[in-house]
Enzyme design. Sequence first.
Site, PDB file in Angstrom:
ATOM      1  N   SER A 175       0.860  -1.192   0.000  1.00  0.00           N
ATOM      2  CA  SER A 175       0.000   0.000   0.000  1.00  0.00           C
ATOM      3  C   SER A 175       0.894   1.239   0.000  1.00  0.00           C
ATOM      4  CB  SER A 175      -0.948  -0.025   1.202  1.00  0.00           C
ATOM      5  OG  SER A 175      -1.854   1.062   1.151  1.00  0.00           O
ATOM      6  N   HIS A 201      -2.529  -1.067  -3.486  1.00  0.00           N
ATOM      7  CA  HIS A 201      -3.648  -0.140  -3.338  1.00  0.00           C
ATOM      8  C   HIS A 201      -3.415   1.071  -4.237  1.00  0.00           C
ATOM      9  CE1 HIS A 201      -4.289  -1.823   1.000  1.00  0.00           C
ATOM     10  NE2 HIS A 201      -4.716  -2.656   0.067  1.00  0.00           N
ATOM     11  N   ASP A 297      -4.540  -4.758   5.812  1.00  0.00           N
ATOM     12  CA  ASP A 297      -4.879  -5.562   4.645  1.00  0.00           C
ATOM     13  C   ASP A 297      -3.699  -6.456   4.263  1.00  0.00           C
ATOM     14  OD1 ASP A 297      -6.428  -6.475   2.504  1.00  0.00           O
ATOM     15  OD2 ASP A 297      -5.587  -4.982   1.139  1.00  0.00           O
TER      16      ASP A 297
END
EC number: 3.1.1.61
Length: 362
Positions: A175, A201, A297
């Site tokens: 991310s 992401h 995540d």
Amino acid sequence: MQKIKVLCVDDSALIRSLMTEIINGQPDMTVVATAPDPLVARELIKQHNPDVLTLDVEMPRMDGLDFLEKLMRLRPMPVVMVSSLTERGNEITLRALELGAVDFVTKPKVGIRDGMLDYSEKLADKIRAAARARVRQSAPVQHAAAHAAHAPVGAAPLFNNPLLSTEKLIIVGASTGGTEAIREVLVPLPPDAPAVLIAQHMPPGFTKSFAQRLNGLCRITVKEAEHGERVLPGHAYIAPGHAHLLLARSGANYIAHLSDEPPVNRHRPSVDVLFRSAAQHAGKNAVGVILTGMGRDGAAGLLDMKKAGAYTLAQDEASCIVFGMPREAIALGAADEIASLPEMSRRVMARLSSMGDRVQRV
């Protein structure tokens, strides 16, 4: 509680006003000043010493990239780029991340209230992550050829025994700070490396440009994943910004599967979704890697991969821009190994080399 001090730089008064409204609506941050261009921003930085700067990509008087390059050289600080959804805007944004920007966000859509709550949450999350980020000065972008040319004479290659089987896979999730971390992992990979599947992401529109940029730097082929395509060695597949990427099987072959199911952990693509599909369909034939990023995540998914027999690695705190996702994975006991970013490719390929050419059926 001390609030995060934000300086917003944008040539549009309307965008500056909207960004200020969004940021000041958060309990833990405040806009200390706004600037219409980098020259004004330079003076306001001296006056207000902000914690985070939001910076428009394209502005008059001084280009956003020129300003960012000077800023990261002379006074490094956390910067979140604000970009338009255009091909040129995508390229400039990716260059900004190379220069040291922590993250980026698309420009808010003026006059459109639908989706504004979601946008506000994403912007606030990125500012929070930036405030905690380790700011780095820009480093020269190294191409695969340069990487090979600078290897010590007589040094062992990353991967001694070419993998004849398509069964081995590298599965990567990241991310905040991930675009540069992924580049550092992919560039050293040899042309005969196993296939790589990546969930980063990133909003729609940027992943294709990101893949094209990496493809010009790497010895493997890097592309945005397409639904139903066969997953091949020597290729890296990046999840599109609008879809989850899953690993599937068709007989003996691995297949890329795209899904428009709802976001998981507030993200689509989600790292957990990719990791869990790899646990199900690749098992001990995969190596899982979780890189820099905010939140959790991928942590649970990496644990699923480990339980399925995969070897798993997490990026260490010292080399992370934001030590969030790797921290959560380590706390769950999901990581077999913790490695620094400069060593990650070598550790991954060493593990795959030790697996040899044996095809391990799931």
